[in-house]
Write a protein that holds these residues in place. Structure first.
Motif, PDB file in Angstrom:
ATOM      1  N   GLN A   1       0.786  -1.256  -0.216  1.00  0.00           N
ATOM      2  CA  GLN A   1      -0.027  -0.082   0.069  1.00  0.00           C
ATOM      3  C   GLN A   1       0.774   1.334  -0.026  1.00  0.00           C
ATOM      4  O   GLN A   1       1.874   1.400   0.847  1.00  0.00           O
ATOM      5  CB  GLN A   1      -1.104  -0.146   1.328  1.00  0.00           C
ATOM      6  CG  GLN A   1      -1.845  -1.090   1.165  1.00  0.00           C
ATOM      7  CD  GLN A   1      -3.000  -0.526   2.319  1.00  0.00           C
ATOM      8  OE1 GLN A   1      -2.726  -0.266   3.400  1.00  0.00           O
ATOM      9  NE2 GLN A   1      -4.420  -1.155   2.039  1.00  0.00           N
TER      10      GLN A   1
ATOM     11  N   LYS B   1      -5.982   6.006  12.284  1.00  0.00           N
ATOM     12  CA  LYS B   1      -7.215   6.080  11.428  1.00  0.00           C
ATOM     13  C   LYS B   1      -8.072   6.738  12.386  1.00  0.00           C
ATOM     14  O   LYS B   1      -8.885   6.006  13.606  1.00  0.00           O
ATOM     15  CB  LYS B   1      -7.521   5.062  10.920  1.00  0.00           C
ATOM     16  CG  LYS B   1      -6.349   4.433   9.772  1.00  0.00           C
ATOM     17  CD  LYS B   1      -6.864   3.081   9.429  1.00  0.00           C
ATOM     18  CE  LYS B   1      -8.319   3.352   8.582  1.00  0.00           C
ATOM     19  NZ  LYS B   1      -8.582   1.937   7.924  1.00  0.00           N
TER      20      LYS B   1
ATOM     21  N   ARG C   1     -11.121   3.938   4.272  1.00  0.00           N
ATOM     22  CA  ARG C   1     -11.227   2.416   4.399  1.00  0.00           C
ATOM     23  C   ARG C   1     -10.262   1.797   3.702  1.00  0.00           C
ATOM     24  O   ARG C   1     -10.158   0.376   4.331  1.00  0.00           O
ATOM     25  CB  ARG C   1     -12.767   2.197   3.694  1.00  0.00           C
ATOM     26  CG  ARG C   1     -13.978   2.805   4.287  1.00  0.00           C
ATOM     27  CD  ARG C   1     -15.242   2.634   3.652  1.00  0.00           C
ATOM     28  NE  ARG C   1     -15.361   3.258   2.151  1.00  0.00           N
ATOM     29  CZ  ARG C   1     -15.770   4.288   1.927  1.00  0.00           C
ATOM     30  NH1 ARG C   1     -16.238   5.158   2.827  1.00  0.00           N
ATOM     31  NH2 ARG C   1     -15.792   4.847   0.591  1.00  0.00           N
ATOM     32  N   TRP C   2      -9.827   1.951   2.857  1.00  0.00           N
ATOM     33  CA  TRP C   2      -8.578   1.250   2.158  1.00  0.00           C
ATOM     34  C   TRP C   2      -7.269   1.139   2.804  1.00  0.00           C
ATOM     35  O   TRP C   2      -6.753  -0.073   3.187  1.00  0.00           O
ATOM     36  CB  TRP C   2      -8.251   1.522   0.678  1.00  0.00           C
ATOM     37  CG  TRP C   2      -7.290   1.023  -0.130  1.00  0.00           C
ATOM     38  CD1 TRP C   2      -7.336  -0.365  -0.458  1.00  0.00           C
ATOM     39  CD2 TRP C   2      -6.086   1.384  -0.362  1.00  0.00           C
ATOM     40  NE1 TRP C   2      -6.016  -0.495  -0.901  1.00  0.00           N
ATOM     41  CE2 TRP C   2      -5.230   0.372  -1.068  1.00  0.00           C
ATOM     42  CE3 TRP C   2      -5.421   2.542   0.152  1.00  0.00           C
ATOM     43  CZ2 TRP C   2      -4.274   0.561  -1.268  1.00  0.00           C
ATOM     44  CZ3 TRP C   2      -3.844   2.843  -0.401  1.00  0.00           C
ATOM     45  CH2 TRP C   2      -3.320   1.747  -1.124  1.00  0.00           C
TER      46      TRP C   2
ATOM     47  N   ARG D   1      -4.274   0.809   5.510  1.00  0.00           N
ATOM     48  CA  ARG D   1      -3.850   0.171   6.691  1.00  0.00           C
ATOM     49  C   ARG D   1      -3.127   1.222   7.628  1.00  0.00           C
ATOM     50  O   ARG D   1      -2.272   2.057   6.958  1.00  0.00           O
ATOM     51  CB  ARG D   1      -3.447  -1.171   6.776  1.00  0.00           C
ATOM     52  CG  ARG D   1      -4.639  -2.040   6.056  1.00  0.00           C
ATOM     53  CD  ARG D   1      -3.915  -3.392   6.351  1.00  0.00           C
ATOM     54  NE  ARG D   1      -2.795  -3.668   5.757  1.00  0.00           N
ATOM     55  CZ  ARG D   1      -2.503  -4.108   4.227  1.00  0.00           C
ATOM     56  NH1 ARG D   1      -3.578  -4.365   3.535  1.00  0.00           N
ATOM     57  NH2 ARG D   1      -1.269  -4.221   3.850  1.00  0.00           N
TER      58      ARG D   1
ATOM     59  N   ALA E   1       0.618   1.908   6.229  1.00  0.00           N
ATOM     60  CA  ALA E   1       0.836   1.946   4.860  1.00  0.00           C
ATOM     61  C   ALA E   1       1.900   3.384   4.468  1.00  0.00           C
ATOM     62  O   ALA E   1       2.018   4.245   5.193  1.00  0.00           O
ATOM     63  CB  ALA E   1      -0.384   2.448   4.202  1.00  0.00           C
TER      64      ALA E   1
END
Length: 235
Positions: free
Chosen positions: A115, A160, A223-224, A226, A229
């Motif tokens: 990612q 997040k 949402r994508w 982590r 990343a």
């Protein structure tokens, strides 16, 4: 005894009348009829002093309307010209999209991270890569160049969070999504921003150093991505 004049005497009578007129009026007896004929010709004959053969001028019915003023002119663009301008603008826009698509296609070509969120300050654009595959790209707004520049370097997403109020010197803003990658610097939505994303106006109207994304794309990134990343910001 008075003799009655006969038809045969008429010519002699007319000559006698003319003689008496000449004796009485001299040269004016000739000049007056000539002047009368000239006047009639000038009034009712065809004009050669500017009216040409216009029928109204020949009839003597043209009247002066005062000083003549040239009609104002309005420059109108013919529909064909407008169409060419629109076609040129559409072609330019299409070329810009093609160039952007070409850059997007190569943005992840050398990436080896599972990612990667790649940010270009110069292009005001961000790419989300899964390995060498581009998943999404978007225009962004980075920090102002008056000391609030977005930091250049390589980091990782640290957390997040949703529904946060970001507070700093001179600002307090509510955001729906917050992904910090370098302390107080991070990705978030910016519903208050009026500057178009991707605009070069970021230099004076940009963020305080964070990377602003459109809300829908920011929701997708939240949402994508982590925690951990990779985030790479280039000049």
């Amino acid at each position: 005894m008075i003799r009655q004049s006969s038809p045969a005497d008429a010519p002699w009578l007319r000559v006698a009348a003319v003689r008496r007129c000449v004796v009485a009026y001299g040269w004016r007896a000739y000049a007056v009829p000539v002047l009368a004929l000239v006047t009639v010709a000038a009034l009712f004959g065809p004009s050669t002093a500017g009216t040409g053969s216009h029928p109204a001028a020949a009839a003597g019915i043209l009247r002066s309307a005062g000083p003549t003023t040239a009609p104002s002119t309005v420059a109108l663009t013919p529909s064909s010209d407008r169409a060419r301008v629109a076609d040129a603008a559409a072609a330019k826009s299409a070329a810009a999209r093609t160039a952007a698509a070409a850059r997007d296609a190569h943005a992840c070509a050398r990436n080896t991270d599972p990612q990667l969120v790649l940010v270009s300050v110069a292009q005001q654009r961000t790419w989300m890569c899964a390995g060498r595959r581009l998943l999404r790209a978007t225009a962004v707004t980075t920090g102002k160049t008056d000391g609030h520049d977005t930091p250049i370097g390589i980091w990782q997403i640290q957390a997040k969070q949703t529904d946060r109020t970001l507070v700093g010197p001179g600002y307090s803003q509510f955001v729906r999504y917050w992904l910090p990658f370098n302390g107080d610097f991070g990705f978030h939505d910016a519903s208050w921003q009026t500057l178009p994303f991707g605009s070069s106006g970021y230099r004076t109207q940009g963020s305080h150093g964070c990377v602003h994304l459109p809300t829908a794309t920011m929701g997708w990134l939240y949402r994508w991505a982590r925690v951990g990343a990779t985030v790479t910001v280039t000049a």
